[in-house]
Write a protein that holds these residues in place. Structure first.
Motif, PDB file in Angstrom:
ATOM      1  N   GLY A  15       0.802  -1.213   0.000  1.00  0.00           N
ATOM      2  CA  GLY A  15       0.000   0.000   0.000  1.00  0.00           C
ATOM      3  C   GLY A  15       0.835   1.263   0.000  1.00  0.00           C
ATOM      4  N   LYS A  16       0.249   2.346  -0.482  1.00  0.00           N
ATOM      5  CA  LYS A  16       0.923   3.647  -0.486  1.00  0.00           C
ATOM      6  C   LYS A  16       0.630   4.417   0.795  1.00  0.00           C
ATOM      7  N   ILE A  17      -0.630   4.453   1.211  1.00  0.00           N
ATOM      8  CA  ILE A  17      -0.989   5.197   2.422  1.00  0.00           C
ATOM      9  C   ILE A  17      -1.275   4.227   3.567  1.00  0.00           C
ATOM     10  N   ALA A  18      -2.295   3.395   3.414  1.00  0.00           N
ATOM     11  CA  ALA A  18      -2.632   2.466   4.482  1.00  0.00           C
ATOM     12  C   ALA A  18      -2.807   1.040   3.981  1.00  0.00           C
ATOM     13  N   GLY A  19      -2.784   0.838   2.667  1.00  0.00           N
ATOM     14  CA  GLY A  19      -2.926  -0.494   2.109  1.00  0.00           C
ATOM     15  C   GLY A  19      -4.353  -0.899   1.822  1.00  0.00           C
ATOM     16  N   VAL A  20      -5.289   0.041   1.896  1.00  0.00           N
ATOM     17  CA  VAL A  20      -6.695  -0.292   1.654  1.00  0.00           C
ATOM     18  C   VAL A  20      -6.904  -0.680   0.191  1.00  0.00           C
ATOM     19  N   CYS A  21      -6.411   0.127  -0.732  1.00  0.00           N
ATOM     20  CA  CYS A  21      -6.581  -0.178  -2.162  1.00  0.00           C
ATOM     21  C   CYS A  21      -5.882  -1.478  -2.537  1.00  0.00           C
ATOM     22  N   ALA A  22      -4.695  -1.710  -1.974  1.00  0.00           N
ATOM     23  CA  ALA A  22      -3.970  -2.950  -2.254  1.00  0.00           C
ATOM     24  C   ALA A  22      -4.735  -4.153  -1.702  1.00  0.00           C
ATOM     25  N   GLY A  23      -5.355  -4.004  -0.551  1.00  0.00           N
ATOM     26  CA  GLY A  23      -6.154  -5.087   0.014  1.00  0.00           C
ATOM     27  C   GLY A  23      -7.390  -5.387  -0.814  1.00  0.00           C
ATOM     28  N   ILE A  24      -8.049  -4.342  -1.300  1.00  0.00           N
ATOM     29  CA  ILE A  24      -9.220  -4.534  -2.163  1.00  0.00           C
ATOM     30  C   ILE A  24      -8.798  -5.202  -3.458  1.00  0.00           C
ATOM     31  N   ALA A  25      -7.660  -4.794  -4.012  1.00  0.00           N
ATOM     32  CA  ALA A  25      -7.157  -5.408  -5.242  1.00  0.00           C
ATOM     33  C   ALA A  25      -6.841  -6.883  -5.024  1.00  0.00           C
ATOM     34  N   ASP A  26      -6.239  -7.230  -3.900  1.00  0.00           N
ATOM     35  CA  ASP A  26      -5.966  -8.635  -3.599  1.00  0.00           C
ATOM     36  C   ASP A  26      -7.254  -9.427  -3.458  1.00  0.00           C
ATOM     37  N   GLY A  29      -8.754  -9.799  -6.937  1.00  0.00           N
ATOM     38  CA  GLY A  29      -7.844 -10.348  -7.930  1.00  0.00           C
ATOM     39  C   GLY A  29      -7.542  -9.373  -9.054  1.00  0.00           C
ATOM     40  N   TRP A  30      -7.552  -8.094  -8.751  1.00  0.00           N
ATOM     41  CA  TRP A  30      -7.275  -7.047  -9.734  1.00  0.00           C
ATOM     42  C   TRP A  30      -5.932  -6.423  -9.435  1.00  0.00           C
ATOM     43  N   GLU A  31      -5.480  -5.600 -10.367  1.00  0.00           N
ATOM     44  CA  GLU A  31      -4.240  -4.863 -10.166  1.00  0.00           C
ATOM     45  C   GLU A  31      -4.487  -3.698  -9.199  1.00  0.00           C
ATOM     46  N   THR A  32      -3.502  -3.404  -8.372  1.00  0.00           N
ATOM     47  CA  THR A  32      -3.628  -2.346  -7.374  1.00  0.00           C
ATOM     48  C   THR A  32      -3.768  -0.979  -8.035  1.00  0.00           C
ATOM     49  N   TRP A  33      -3.038  -0.740  -9.116  1.00  0.00           N
ATOM     50  CA  TRP A  33      -3.100   0.559  -9.782  1.00  0.00           C
ATOM     51  C   TRP A  33      -4.505   0.858 -10.283  1.00  0.00           C
ATOM     52  N   LEU A  34      -5.251  -0.162 -10.686  1.00  0.00           N
ATOM     53  CA  LEU A  34      -6.608   0.060 -11.181  1.00  0.00           C
ATOM     54  C   LEU A  34      -7.528   0.520 -10.049  1.00  0.00           C
ATOM     55  N   ILE A  35      -7.427  -0.100  -8.899  1.00  0.00           N
ATOM     56  CA  ILE A  35      -8.249   0.297  -7.749  1.00  0.00           C
ATOM     57  C   ILE A  35      -7.903   1.719  -7.323  1.00  0.00           C
ATOM     58  N   ILE A  37      -6.718   4.139  -9.196  1.00  0.00           N
ATOM     59  CA  ILE A  37      -7.268   5.070 -10.196  1.00  0.00           C
ATOM     60  C   ILE A  37      -8.769   5.228 -10.009  1.00  0.00           C
ATOM     61  N   LEU A  38      -9.472   4.134  -9.740  1.00  0.00           N
ATOM     62  CA  LEU A  38     -10.919   4.220  -9.527  1.00  0.00           C
ATOM     63  C   LEU A  38     -11.254   5.064  -8.290  1.00  0.00           C
ATOM     64  N   VAL A  39     -10.503   4.884  -7.221  1.00  0.00           N
ATOM     65  CA  VAL A  39     -10.777   5.654  -5.999  1.00  0.00           C
ATOM     66  C   VAL A  39     -10.475   7.134  -6.214  1.00  0.00           C
ATOM     67  N   VAL A  40      -9.322   7.440  -6.785  1.00  0.00           N
ATOM     68  CA  VAL A  40      -8.965   8.848  -7.008  1.00  0.00           C
ATOM     69  C   VAL A  40      -9.933   9.499  -7.992  1.00  0.00           C
ATOM     70  N   SER A  41     -10.311   8.781  -9.056  1.00  0.00           N
ATOM     71  CA  SER A  41     -11.275   9.325 -10.013  1.00  0.00           C
ATOM     72  C   SER A  41     -12.626   9.571  -9.361  1.00  0.00           C
ATOM     73  N   GLY A  42     -13.040   8.642  -8.514  1.00  0.00           N
ATOM     74  CA  GLY A  42     -14.305   8.827  -7.811  1.00  0.00           C
ATOM     75  C   GLY A  42     -14.301  10.045  -6.919  1.00  0.00           C
ATOM     76  N   VAL A  43     -13.194  10.271  -6.220  1.00  0.00           N
ATOM     77  CA  VAL A  43     -13.089  11.452  -5.342  1.00  0.00           C
ATOM     78  C   VAL A  43     -13.083  12.723  -6.183  1.00  0.00           C
ATOM     79  N   LEU A  44     -12.336  12.718  -7.286  1.00  0.00           N
ATOM     80  CA  LEU A  44     -12.254  13.909  -8.123  1.00  0.00           C
ATOM     81  C   LEU A  44     -13.561  14.220  -8.852  1.00  0.00           C
ATOM     82  N   PHE A  45     -14.330  13.214  -9.176  1.00  0.00           N
ATOM     83  CA  PHE A  45     -15.564  13.427  -9.931  1.00  0.00           C
ATOM     84  C   PHE A  45     -16.815  13.419  -9.069  1.00  0.00           C
ATOM     85  N   GLY A  46     -16.684  13.832  -7.842  1.00  0.00           N
ATOM     86  CA  GLY A  46     -17.861  14.120  -7.040  1.00  0.00           C
ATOM     87  C   GLY A  46     -18.334  13.047  -6.097  1.00  0.00           C
ATOM     88  N   MET A  47     -17.471  12.130  -5.667  1.00  0.00           N
ATOM     89  CA  MET A  47     -17.876  11.145  -4.674  1.00  0.00           C
ATOM     90  C   MET A  47     -16.971  11.265  -3.449  1.00  0.00           C
TER      91      MET A  47
END
Length: 149
Positions: A15-26, A29-35, A37-47
């Motif tokens: 993980g970069k900050i706390a490992g939440v995105c890396a844990g969700i990716a594990d 079974g997805w790549e960590t970078w994709l999770i 990007i989805l989280v940062v995009s969601g925050v930037l686009f109004g969530m």
């Protein structure tokens, strides 16, 4: 067909900050970078509730236990390019290689998997050569004759 029940953990090692995105990716079974990007995009686009969800997951989720920690294959090529030593041959012989079928799935790209398979075979070939050297040596012959007595 039995499926192993997976649990959601924070993966603090990857993980970069706390490992939440890396844990969700594990977990999925997805790549960590994709999770990420989805989280940062969601925050930037109004969530903005995703920030609250991330902080809540940080406190709620446990860290990944060391015995179930997954191996990250993304850094192999760069580590070898920097002159670091490869894994020990015992680790290489028993590691599993998972090739990703889609770009968002976790695992190794095909090129990296072929590199790892070649490394695995080189390690195994060295072990076989060492066994051949011992079996054809006089030390083995003497030990065998002593055991016959």
């Amino acid at each position: 067909m039995s499926h192993k029940r997976r649990e959601l953990y924070r993966n603090a090692e990857q993980g970069k900050i706390a490992g939440v995105c890396a844990g969700i990716a594990d977990y999925f079974g997805w790549e960590t970078w994709l999770i990420r990007i989805l989280v940062v995009s969601g925050v930037l686009f109004g969530m903005p509730f995703l920030i609250l969800g991330y902080v809540a997951a940080w406190f709620i989720l446990d860290k990944t236990p060391t015995k179930t920690a997954k191996v990250n294959y993304q850094g192999h090529e760069s580590n070898y390019a920097k002159g670091q030593q490869p894994k020990q041959s015992a680790d290489v012989a028993h590691e599993s290689i998972k090739v990703k079928a889609r770009i968002w799935q976790s695992g190794e790209p095909a090129k990296q998997a072929l590199y790892d398979i070649a490394r695995k075979f080189r390690s195994l070939e060295g072990r076989v050569q060492a066994m051949e050297h011992y079996v054809t040596s006089t030390e083995f012959t003497v030990a065998r004759e002593i055991n016959k007595l």
